[in-house]
Design a protein around this motif. Structure first.
Motif, PDB file in Angstrom:
ATOM      1  N   MET A   1       0.670  -1.060  -0.326  1.00  0.00           N
ATOM      2  CA  MET A   1      -0.143  -0.377  -0.139  1.00  0.00           C
ATOM      3  C   MET A   1       1.232   1.533   0.000  1.00  0.00           C
ATOM      4  N   LYS A   2       0.406   1.889  -1.207  1.00  0.00           N
ATOM      5  CA  LYS A   2       1.577   3.510  -0.725  1.00  0.00           C
ATOM      6  C   LYS A   2       1.168   4.201  -0.388  1.00  0.00           C
ATOM      7  N   CYS A   3       1.378   4.863   0.432  1.00  0.00           N
ATOM      8  CA  CYS A   3       0.999   6.231   1.310  1.00  0.00           C
ATOM      9  C   CYS A   3       1.724   7.091   1.472  1.00  0.00           C
ATOM     10  N   THR A  20       7.726   4.761   8.593  1.00  0.00           N
ATOM     11  CA  THR A  20       9.097   3.822   7.611  1.00  0.00           C
ATOM     12  C   THR A  20       9.497   2.715   8.082  1.00  0.00           C
ATOM     13  N   GLU A  21       9.814   3.347   9.595  1.00  0.00           N
ATOM     14  CA  GLU A  21      10.461   2.240  10.779  1.00  0.00           C
ATOM     15  C   GLU A  21      10.371   0.660  10.027  1.00  0.00           C
ATOM     16  N   GLY A  22       8.457   0.726  10.932  1.00  0.00           N
ATOM     17  CA  GLY A  22       7.717  -0.327  10.385  1.00  0.00           C
ATOM     18  C   GLY A  22       7.478  -1.279   8.688  1.00  0.00           C
ATOM     19  N   GLY A  23       8.229  -0.148   7.640  1.00  0.00           N
ATOM     20  CA  GLY A  23       7.902  -1.167   6.758  1.00  0.00           C
ATOM     21  C   GLY A  23       7.140  -0.059   5.523  1.00  0.00           C
ATOM     22  N   ILE A  24       5.911   0.626   6.131  1.00  0.00           N
ATOM     23  CA  ILE A  24       5.428   1.259   5.152  1.00  0.00           C
ATOM     24  C   ILE A  24       5.464   1.863   4.008  1.00  0.00           C
ATOM     25  N   ASP A  25       5.161   2.186   2.886  1.00  0.00           N
ATOM     26  CA  ASP A  25       5.711   2.962   2.108  1.00  0.00           C
ATOM     27  C   ASP A  25       4.975   3.795   1.338  1.00  0.00           C
ATOM     28  N   VAL A  26       5.335   5.372   1.880  1.00  0.00           N
ATOM     29  CA  VAL A  26       5.619   6.034   2.470  1.00  0.00           C
ATOM     30  C   VAL A  26       6.121   7.419   2.119  1.00  0.00           C
ATOM     31  N   ASP A  27       5.271   8.876   1.749  1.00  0.00           N
ATOM     32  CA  ASP A  27       6.113   9.738   1.328  1.00  0.00           C
ATOM     33  C   ASP A  27       5.851  10.988   2.171  1.00  0.00           C
ATOM     34  N   LEU A  28       6.449  11.605   3.229  1.00  0.00           N
ATOM     35  CA  LEU A  28       6.315  12.416   4.069  1.00  0.00           C
ATOM     36  C   LEU A  28       6.371  14.309   3.057  1.00  0.00           C
ATOM     37  N   VAL A  29       5.266  14.667   2.963  1.00  0.00           N
ATOM     38  CA  VAL A  29       5.139  16.288   1.777  1.00  0.00           C
ATOM     39  C   VAL A  29       4.978  16.952   2.787  1.00  0.00           C
TER      40      VAL A  29
END
Length: 346
Positions: A1-3, A20-29
């Motif tokens: 899942m992309k977040c 991020t530490e938990g392996g989630i694909d996430v961008d901080l904007v």
């Protein structure tokens, strides 16, 4: 899942570090270039009640591309129409926007995206931005939680998927009563963020001093009276029924509520109100979306809101520079604190 976390300031940076530490694909904007550059260079540095540095993927809004399954919205509400319209093309075909904002933002967002793509989430912890790329978590790590609910039409499987993502950080309670959860958080923000901003202090500065504490209990009662008039059933906050604990009809119950307040808020006493952080950074704050909402509903349903009204008035004066946030500002409320209420002494 992309977040994506749009508006990754203090709270968003903490959330982004955990995801991020938990392996989630996430961008901080974030629009703050210095903050984004610091995140890229040094990672998200989280201090305070936890200590961690996490390498994250940080973007400016103009660098966003493609689509996301979930966008977590963590900006202020002031430009919601513009921001949500900007984000709409970045939502995937079945993507959802999760608003973690204060106040009651879901109806306005749903007008743009549709109810089936709008999820509301209440954040029950605090953080402050210390420097670009560096944030301080101000709540006890054992007292972190989210309360989340979807608007009508949100698929159950999508709600469960978002819950799974957020549980990478802390427990998530699914709320059937989203409106009640929002109003419970609203009364906490109205009392502690509102009064904390008035006096230029933390949540603990509100609970640990006599006059601000007395004002906070009266402010909470005002919020509950307004919410009930609007047909709201207040939801529990971290398992506690705030109306049962802090609502009063007698003087002894009011005194009990005042004594209970420091104990109830102990794990969050270090929180610096987001509105106060905005004022210190020269930014407009969202008092009209917090205490102002209480006043608006009060006017609509015929409930007097003098305390929330004066909080709005005082913070507007602070925002204009006519008044500085300082402890002495509590004297502006002394007449409301000391006025005779229609309560029983029994």
């Amino acid at each position: 899942m992309k977040c994506a976390i749009y508006g990754a300031g203090s709270l968003g940076t903490v959330l982004g570090a955990y995801l991020t530490e938990g392996g989630i694909d996430v961008d901080l904007v974030n629009r703050n270039r210095a903050h984004v550059e610091a995140l890229r260079a040094h990672g998200a540095v989280v201090t305070g009640t936890v200590e961690k540095t996490v390498r994250v993927r940080a973007l400016l809004p103009e660098e966003m591309c493609g689509t996301y399954d979930v966008v977590f919205l963590m900006t202020k509400q002031l430009q919601n129409a513009e921001v949500v319209t900007f984000l709409k093309p970045f939502l995937g075909e079945d993507g959802v926007l999760v608003t973690l904002q204060n106040g009651i933002p879901e109806p306005g967002i749903a007008e743009i995206l549709g109810q089936a793509r709008t999820i509301g989430c209440v954040v029950e912890w605090g953080a402050s931005l210390e420097a670009p790329g560096r944030v301080r978590l101000t709540s006890d790590p054992n007292a972190l939680s989210f309360h989340m609910g979807g608007m009508p039409g949100v698929p159950a499987e999508k709600l469960a998927a978002v819950q799974s993502v957020l549980e990478t950080m802390c427990p998530v309670a699914i709320e059937e009563n989203l409106s009640g959860a929002r109003w419970s958080k609203l009364l906490i923000n109205a009392a502690f963020s509102g009064i904390g901003t008035v006096i230029g202090g933390t949540f603990g500065d509100v609970t640990d001093h006599s006059l601000p504490r007395k004002l906070a209990v009266r402010c909470m009662k005002e919020c509950i009276d307004v919410g009930r008039a609007a047909g709201v059933t207040f939801a529990p906050v971290q398992g506690k029924d705030v109306t049962k604990l802090f609502y009063y009809r007698t003087v002894p119950k009011r005194i009990f509520a005042e004594l209970l307040l420091p104990i109830a808020m102990k794990k969050h006493s270090g929180i610096v109100p987001s509105m106060l952080q905005d004022l210190r950074n020269g930014k407009p704050c969202e008092v009209d979306a917090i205490n102002g909402v209480v006043c608006g509903y009060g006017k609509r349903f015929g409930v007097s809101t003098p305390i929330n009204g004066r909080i709005v008035e005082t913070i507007h004066a602070e925002q204009s520079g006519a008044l500085a946030p300082k402890p002495e500002n509590i004297e502006r409320f002394r007449d409301l604190i000391e006025r005779k209420e229609s309560v029983s002494h029994a």
